[in-house]
Design an enzyme around this catalytic site. Structure first.
Site, mmCIF file in Angstrom:
data_model
loop_
_atom_site.group_PDB
_atom_site.id
_atom_site.type_symbol
_atom_site.label_atom_id
_atom_site.label_comp_id
_atom_site.label_asym_id
_atom_site.label_seq_id
_atom_site.Cartn_x
_atom_site.Cartn_y
_atom_site.Cartn_z
ATOM 1 N N CYS A 166 49.112 23.210 0.183
ATOM 2 C CA CYS A 166 48.497 24.194 -0.713
ATOM 3 C C CYS A 166 47.250 24.815 -0.085
ATOM 4 O O CYS A 166 47.167 26.023 0.098
ATOM 5 C CB CYS A 166 48.143 23.531 -2.044
ATOM 6 S SG CYS A 166 47.312 24.638 -3.204
ATOM 7 N N CYS A 262 46.850 18.551 -8.067
ATOM 8 C CA CYS A 262 46.576 19.019 -9.428
ATOM 9 C C CYS A 262 47.834 19.127 -10.277
ATOM 10 O O CYS A 262 47.802 18.882 -11.480
ATOM 11 C CB CYS A 262 45.858 20.356 -9.374
ATOM 12 S SG CYS A 262 46.754 21.658 -8.473
#
Length: 415
Positions: A166, A262
């Site tokens: 990410c 997350c």
């Protein structure tokens, strides 16, 4: 057009734009008349939370601006680091927050850096300072680019790090594309890392605050993009950042750290994987000779170096040495059998290197190593053994503080 909903409440924003300016606006609950404003100017207008969220959802895909070298796009997470990066970003900052996919069944989505409440907090910080804020809804793109490879990696018997995929790839690609779209001269983020010149080119380097350094997570960043990126917190400590936020009376000053990975939304990764199609199939736990010594409920629940959860009684502590996805087995042995001195990596070298320090896990210390370039990456000969090296983990190479190579571990062995 954009909409937003919270429970039974719903808001809708409709704009008509001609030649880059809003000529008609149906935006009840927004603090001021938007007619005559550019889309970027409208992004600085506040009001009631739900109507402003609807307006943001209308603006996100459409906002653009002419080039302005003094404008800075600032990646905002809702936390203290990005808030202080915004304070440092000069006279024309534009906040931008990525809304990413979160597992709706996770127990604590609100701690995530991309949750709806984090988006609202980031927007509130910008609006309090009279600055524009743009939200980019990338939930499905993120799920395809980061979450799906994470699940598939574990199903193959790897130990992937989704934050590296990410932060070092997906997130910056989207942020830099947005930076170009609004004509900004650079992108600023609240990461703790530095950009330095090394042998004639810009490369990533460790932050001054070693306890908060994020260069490992950012190591996949293509050096060609670094001339357009700025890390304003790279030379300071976290304590200094919180002091600056408190002095500016920002609500983010005491906000807790966001969680890692997350999209798990506060859940254990094993429960997440099982919900998302990785079968909990019973298999054998075997020793190094191949003899069965126990059973497990899924090889993907174990990674090299893991000791807890094996459920095998022995005369000495046993560790997971590796897994085999094809046979659904977990191999166990004593800690000495974890030692690895040769590591093959699929990736790239950013600068010529022969002697480096190699970091093979985020929380592990770097190890001195000799590096040899290969057709698809590089090979490491470690000066001392590393314990718990697993396929899919990131290997990051440093020359001093400078990142000179990165990639994913494909295999590891011992001399």
């Amino acid at each position: 057009m954009g909409d937003s909903a919270r429970g039974d409440d719903f808001a809708l924003a409709r704009l008509r734009v001609e030649r880059g300016r809003i000529v008609d606006a149906d935006t009840p609950g927004v603090a001021e008349d938007l007619r005559g404003l550019t889309l970027l100017e409208a992004a600085a207008v506040g009001g009631e939370t739900l109507p402003v969220d609807a307006l943001a959802n209308a603006l996100g895909p459409a906002v653009h601006a002419a080039p302005d070298s003094l404008r800075t796009a600032v990646a905002m997470s809702g936390g203290v680091d990005s808030a202080v990066a915004l304070l440092k970003a000069g006279d024309r900052p534009v906040g931008v927050t990525l809304r990413l996919w979160l597992d709706p069944n996770g127990p604590d989505a609100e701690r995530a850096c991309c949750s709806p409440s984090a988006v609202i907090a980031a927007r509130a910080t910008c609006h309090r300072l009279g600055l524009p804020h743009v939200t980019l809804d990338l939930r499905e793109a993120f799920r395809r680019a980061v979450v799906t490879p994470f699940v598939r990696g574990y199903a193959r018997g790897e130990t992937p790090n989704p934050c590296i995929r990410c932060d070092g790839s997906f997130r910056f690609a989207e942020l830099l594309a947005f930076t170009r779209r609004i004509g900004a001269g650079r992108l600023a983020t609240g990461h703790y890392a530095r950009i330095v010149e090394h042998e004639g080119r810009l490369l990533l380097a460790r932050a001054a605050d070693e306890t908060k350094d994020q260069s490992y997570m950012l190591a996949r960043l293509d050096p060609r993009h670094l001339e357009h990126i700025w890390f304003p917190l790279g030379e300071q400590t976290k304590a200094q950042t919180r002091t600056e936020a408190a002095a500016a009376r920002l609500e983010a000053a005491q906000r807790a750290e966001s969680q890692e990975a997350c999209f798990l939304a506060g859940d254990d990764y094993r429960a997440f994987l099982e919900r998302h199609g990785v079968a909990a199939e019973q298999g054998a736990v075997v020793d190094e000779s191949g003899s069965e010594v126990g059973t497990h409920d899924g090889f993907w629940r174990f990674t090299a170096g893991q000791r807890r959860g094996l459920g095998v009684a022995a005369d000495e502590p046993l560790y997971a040495l590796g897994t085999n996805a094809r046979t659904n087995t977990v191999v166990v042995g004593p800690r000495r059998s974890l030692a690895r001195t040769r590591v093959s990596v699929r990736g790239r070298l950013f600068a010529p290197a022969a002697q480096v320090t190699a970091k093979l896990r985020y929380r592990s210390p770097a190890i001195d190593a000799t590096v040899e370039k290969t057709a698809c990456g590089f090979r490491l000969q470690l000066d001392e053994p590393a314990f718990g090296v697993a396929r899919g983990q990131a290997a990051v190479l440093y020359d001093g503080d400078v990142v000179v190579g990165s990639g994913l571990v494909t295999s590891a062995g011992s001399d």
